[in-house]
Design an enzyme around this catalytic site. Structure first.
Site, short mmCIF file in Angstrom:
data_model
loop_
_atom_site.label_atom_id
_atom_site.label_comp_id
_atom_site.label_asym_id
_atom_site.label_seq_id
_atom_site.Cartn_x
_atom_site.Cartn_y
_atom_site.Cartn_z
N ASP A 63 0.73 -1.39 0.08
CA ASP A 63 -0.14 -0.04 -0.02
C ASP A 63 0.81 1.10 -0.03
O ASP A 63 1.83 1.27 0.57
CB ASP A 63 -0.83 -0.06 1.24
N ASN B 218 -13.09 -3.23 3.02
CA ASN B 218 -13.72 -2.09 3.23
C ASN B 218 -14.83 -1.96 2.06
O ASN B 218 -14.30 -2.41 0.92
CB ASN B 218 -13.04 -0.58 3.09
N GLY C 253 -15.04 3.26 4.48
CA GLY C 253 -13.49 3.72 4.20
C GLY C 253 -13.25 3.32 2.84
O GLY C 253 -11.87 3.38 2.55
N GLN C 254 -13.82 2.73 2.17
CA GLN C 254 -13.49 1.94 0.54
C GLN C 254 -13.32 3.75 -0.32
O GLN C 254 -14.18 4.49 -0.17
CB GLN C 254 -14.44 1.34 0.08
N SER C 255 -12.18 3.62 -0.90
CA SER C 255 -11.84 4.82 -1.73
C SER C 255 -11.39 4.51 -2.95
O SER C 255 -11.40 5.12 -4.06
CB SER C 255 -10.52 5.50 -1.02
N HIS D 95 -10.54 -5.29 -3.11
CA HIS D 95 -9.12 -5.45 -2.57
C HIS D 95 -9.43 -5.66 -1.03
O HIS D 95 -9.92 -5.25 -0.39
CB HIS D 95 -8.35 -4.41 -2.79
N HIS E 129 -7.01 -5.71 2.42
CA HIS E 129 -6.05 -5.13 2.90
C HIS E 129 -5.30 -6.28 3.70
O HIS E 129 -6.21 -6.76 4.59
CB HIS E 129 -6.24 -4.13 3.79
P1 AMP Z 1 -9.84 1.59 0.34
O1 AMP Z 1 -9.58 2.94 1.19
O2 AMP Z 1 -10.23 0.40 1.17
O3 AMP Z 1 -10.46 1.66 -0.79
O4 AMP Z 1 -8.26 1.17 0.11
C1 AMP Z 1 -7.60 1.71 -0.89
C2 AMP Z 1 -6.05 1.81 -0.47
O5 AMP Z 1 -5.47 1.67 -1.84
C3 AMP Z 1 -5.47 2.64 0.20
O6 AMP Z 1 -5.07 2.16 1.41
C4 AMP Z 1 -4.64 3.39 -0.69
O7 AMP Z 1 -3.66 3.88 0.34
C5 AMP Z 1 -4.02 2.31 -1.36
N1 AMP Z 1 -3.70 2.85 -2.79
C6 AMP Z 1 -4.19 3.82 -3.73
N2 AMP Z 1 -3.29 3.90 -4.83
C7 AMP Z 1 -2.54 3.34 -4.77
C8 AMP Z 1 -1.34 2.81 -5.57
N3 AMP Z 1 -1.20 3.26 -6.73
N4 AMP Z 1 -0.54 2.02 -5.03
C9 AMP Z 1 -0.49 1.20 -3.63
N5 AMP Z 1 -1.57 1.55 -3.02
C10 AMP Z 1 -2.53 2.46 -3.37
#
Ligand code: AMP
Length: 112
Positions: free
Chosen positions: A30, A85, A91-93, A98, A100
């Protein structure tokens, strides 16, 4: 899926620190780690979240789960947390399923 950052990591368009790649999954560290070890395991197919992945492609969903154990073990973790998430409020962005994989410190329970 156009404009999906994780699809771009699967295709190699966007670089990532990849620790595992198979036909079914890609795992990479991450960018913004929340624990000493923080690895993301993603399916190679685009699905919005873990549940929709499981419905559409249970084999790939199982591969994601199996890969979490592999990357945790290869990172020297015996104790770790797997987080999916689901939805912005949780918290999903990034809306490509995926897992974690978090470890390397006392993670506490319940999460904040
Ligand atoms: P979520 O918030 O559960 O959707 O997790 C998305 C995760 O993706 C976050 O922890 C970000 O830090 C991570 N993330 C976003 N873009 C990248 C990237 N290019 N390489 C590695 N991690 C990323």
């Amino acid at each position: 899926m156009p404009d999906c950052i994780f699809c771009s990591i699967v295709s190699g368009e966007i670089p990532a620190n990849i620790v595992l790649r198979t036909a079914e999954v890609v795992a990479f560290t991450d960018l913004d780690p929340k624990a000493p070890t923080h690895i993301l395991v993603i399916p190679t197919e685009h699905h919005e979240n873990a549940a929709s992945l499981a419905v559409a492609n249970p084999i790939q969903a199982a591969a994601v789960l199996a890969a979490t154990e592999q990357v945790a073990t290869e990172s020297g973790l015996s104790d770790y947390r797997i987080v999916f998430n689901t939805g912005a409020e949780a918290g999903q962005s990034v809306f490509h399923a995926h897992a974690h994989v978090l470890g390397g410190r006392d993670l506490g329970w319940p999460p904040g």
